[in-house]
Design a protein around this motif. Structure first.
Motif, PDB file in Angstrom:
ATOM      1  N   ASP A   1     -47.852  93.161 -39.832  1.00 32.20           N
ATOM      2  CA  ASP A   1     -46.479  93.444 -40.258  1.00 32.20           C
ATOM      3  C   ASP A   1     -46.159  92.915 -41.649  1.00 32.20           C
ATOM      4  O   ASP A   1     -45.110  93.226 -42.202  1.00 32.20           O
ATOM      5  CB  ASP A   1     -45.480  92.873 -39.241  1.00 32.20           C
ATOM      6  CG  ASP A   1     -45.575  91.356 -39.152  1.00 32.20           C
ATOM      7  OD1 ASP A   1     -46.701  90.828 -39.151  1.00 32.20           O
ATOM      8  OD2 ASP A   1     -44.522  90.705 -39.084  1.00 32.20           O
TER       9      ASP A   1
ATOM     10  N   GLU B   1     -48.163  98.874 -39.669  1.00 29.42           N
ATOM     11  CA  GLU B   1     -47.350  97.661 -39.719  1.00 29.42           C
ATOM     12  C   GLU B   1     -46.801  97.249 -38.357  1.00 29.42           C
ATOM     13  O   GLU B   1     -46.158  96.217 -38.225  1.00 29.42           O
ATOM     14  CB  GLU B   1     -46.212  97.821 -40.712  1.00 29.42           C
ATOM     15  CG  GLU B   1     -45.229  98.931 -40.389  1.00 29.42           C
ATOM     16  CD  GLU B   1     -44.117  99.011 -41.435  1.00 29.42           C
ATOM     17  OE1 GLU B   1     -43.157  98.210 -41.322  1.00 29.42           O
ATOM     18  OE2 GLU B   1     -44.211  99.849 -42.331  1.00 29.42           O
ATOM     19  N   ASN B   2     -47.029  98.048 -37.320  1.00 31.86           N
ATOM     20  CA  ASN B   2     -46.562  97.686 -35.986  1.00 31.86           C
ATOM     21  C   ASN B   2     -47.426  98.388 -34.937  1.00 31.86           C
ATOM     22  O   ASN B   2     -48.315  99.177 -35.268  1.00 31.86           O
ATOM     23  CB  ASN B   2     -45.082  98.045 -35.806  1.00 31.86           C
ATOM     24  CG  ASN B   2     -44.803  99.500 -36.164  1.00 31.86           C
ATOM     25  OD1 ASN B   2     -45.530 100.411 -35.742  1.00 31.86           O
ATOM     26  ND2 ASN B   2     -43.757  99.732 -36.945  1.00 31.86           N
ATOM     27  N   ALA B   3     -47.147  98.098 -33.674  1.00 23.22           N
ATOM     28  CA  ALA B   3     -47.966  98.627 -32.586  1.00 23.22           C
ATOM     29  C   ALA B   3     -47.869 100.147 -32.477  1.00 23.22           C
ATOM     30  O   ALA B   3     -48.870 100.815 -32.188  1.00 23.22           O
ATOM     31  CB  ALA B   3     -47.546  97.974 -31.265  1.00 23.22           C
TER      32      ALA B   3
ATOM     33  N   MET C   1     -46.463  90.158 -34.154  1.00 22.59           N
ATOM     34  CA  MET C   1     -45.758  91.302 -34.740  1.00 22.59           C
ATOM     35  C   MET C   1     -44.409  91.431 -34.044  1.00 22.59           C
ATOM     36  O   MET C   1     -44.250  91.021 -32.890  1.00 22.59           O
ATOM     37  CB  MET C   1     -46.581  92.581 -34.585  1.00 22.59           C
ATOM     38  CG  MET C   1     -47.893  92.554 -35.366  1.00 22.59           C
ATOM     39  SD  MET C   1     -48.759  94.149 -35.371  1.00 22.59           S
ATOM     40  CE  MET C   1     -49.180  94.326 -33.629  1.00 22.59           C
ATOM     41  N   PRO C   2     -43.416  92.017 -34.716  1.00 20.27           N
ATOM     42  CA  PRO C   2     -42.044  91.987 -34.189  1.00 20.27           C
ATOM     43  C   PRO C   2     -41.811  92.819 -32.933  1.00 20.27           C
ATOM     44  O   PRO C   2     -40.995  92.453 -32.088  1.00 20.27           O
ATOM     45  CB  PRO C   2     -41.213  92.530 -35.355  1.00 20.27           C
ATOM     46  CG  PRO C   2     -42.174  93.315 -36.181  1.00 20.27           C
ATOM     47  CD  PRO C   2     -43.479  92.620 -36.047  1.00 20.27           C
ATOM     48  N   ASP C   3     -42.495  93.958 -32.780  1.00 17.28           N
ATOM     49  CA  ASP C   3     -42.207  94.796 -31.606  1.00 17.28           C
ATOM     50  C   ASP C   3     -43.101  94.445 -30.427  1.00 17.28           C
ATOM     51  O   ASP C   3     -42.663  93.940 -29.412  1.00 17.28           O
ATOM     52  CB  ASP C   3     -42.318  96.281 -31.984  1.00 17.28           C
ATOM     53  CG  ASP C   3     -43.672  96.639 -32.572  1.00 17.28           C
ATOM     54  OD1 ASP C   3     -44.440  95.720 -32.937  1.00 17.28           O
ATOM     55  OD2 ASP C   3     -43.978  97.843 -32.668  1.00 17.28           O
TER      56      ASP C   3
ATOM     57  N   ASP D   1     -46.722  92.372 -29.588  1.00 18.08           N
ATOM     58  CA  ASP D   1     -47.696  91.482 -30.216  1.00 18.08           C
ATOM     59  C   ASP D   1     -49.115  92.006 -30.034  1.00 18.08           C
ATOM     60  O   ASP D   1     -49.386  92.864 -29.185  1.00 18.08           O
ATOM     61  CB  ASP D   1     -47.571  90.063 -29.655  1.00 18.08           C
ATOM     62  CG  ASP D   1     -47.950  90.001 -28.188  1.00 18.08           C
ATOM     63  OD1 ASP D   1     -49.148  89.888 -27.888  1.00 18.08           O
ATOM     64  OD2 ASP D   1     -47.031  90.071 -27.340  1.00 18.08           O
TER      65      ASP D   1
END
Length: 229
Positions: free
Chosen positions: A9, A32-34, A55-57, A59
């Motif tokens: 991210d 940058e995310n899942a 990661m924000p959404d 992990d």
């Protein structure tokens, strides 16, 4: 060369890893995310995934478990984290990760982990006969001897690869002789390191920016060396 998916991210980390791995000749895809990682894995079927844990959404460990449970771990995964612990590394390995990189990631550790992961995942080819060429080792010119031209082909074959020794004309201005030596020196290391500017910079002790300027000044064709590699 391989197709590598980098999932992180942090924009700076993605950019740095992309630059290094692209310079090594790999094709790099960024996520940058899942959600982006799932789509890229399905679309590209990468040879290797570098996966951040935090990661924000969703992990990285959760995404790793998801891929493992769905039978989608048909590529090696190397986990990355700046806040990892031994327990985190053990858990990642238990769920299918091949290695764990702690941030900040050093160049040597990154390249070593990528090389080991790709080598472990690569099919083992049948032994092949050695490739030969018409180049041979040459003798160093002694002081006062007639100055021959640069290395020339000979009749008997030897194993291919960068020639470790070359003969130079000594009956010429010092600057020209030095430039000829430096050009051959850098071409030798480019061939030895398969065109990798990162590795050549390490071997020669030069910053990459200085190295690029030096090669341009000497007329070394970087593109040709990479194509040959």
């Amino acid at each position: 060369m391989a197709t590598i998916l980098v999932v992180d991210d942090e924009l700076g980390i993605r950019g740095l890893l992309s630059e290094i791995l692209s310079d090594e000749g790999h094709t790099v895809e960024l996520a940058e995310n899942a959600a982006q990682a799932r789509a890229a894995r399905e679309r590209l079927r990468p040879d290797l995934v570098l996966l951040d844990i935090w990661m924000p959404d969703v992990d990285g460990i959760t995404l790793l478990k998801e891929w493992g449970g769905a039978g989608l771990l048909n590529m090696p995964v190397v986990m990355m984290s700046g806040h990892g612990t031994i327990d985190t590394a053990v858990e990642a390995t238990k769920h299918g990760a091949m290695a764990f990189l702690e941030k900040p990631i050093t160049l040597q550790k990154l390249l070593r982990s990528v090389e080991q992961a790709l080598a472990r995942n690569a099919p083992r080819p049948a032994p092949a006969a050695p490739v030969v060429t018409g180049w041979s080792r040459t003798e160093v010119v002694s002081y006062g001897s007639p100055a021959p031209a640069l290395v020339a082909p000979v009749a008997h074959p030897t194993i291919s690869g960068p020639a470790p020794e070359q003969v130079f004309q000594l009956d010429r201005p010092l600057r020209e002789a030095r430039d000829a030596f430096e050009k051959s020196y850098f071409e030798f290391h480019l061939a030895k390191e398969n065109g990798s500017m990162t590795r050549v910079a390490e071997k020669t002790g030069l910053e990459r920016t200085h190295l690029y300027r030096k090669l341009k000044q000497l007329g070394v064709d970087i593109g040709r060396n990479k194509r040959q590699a």
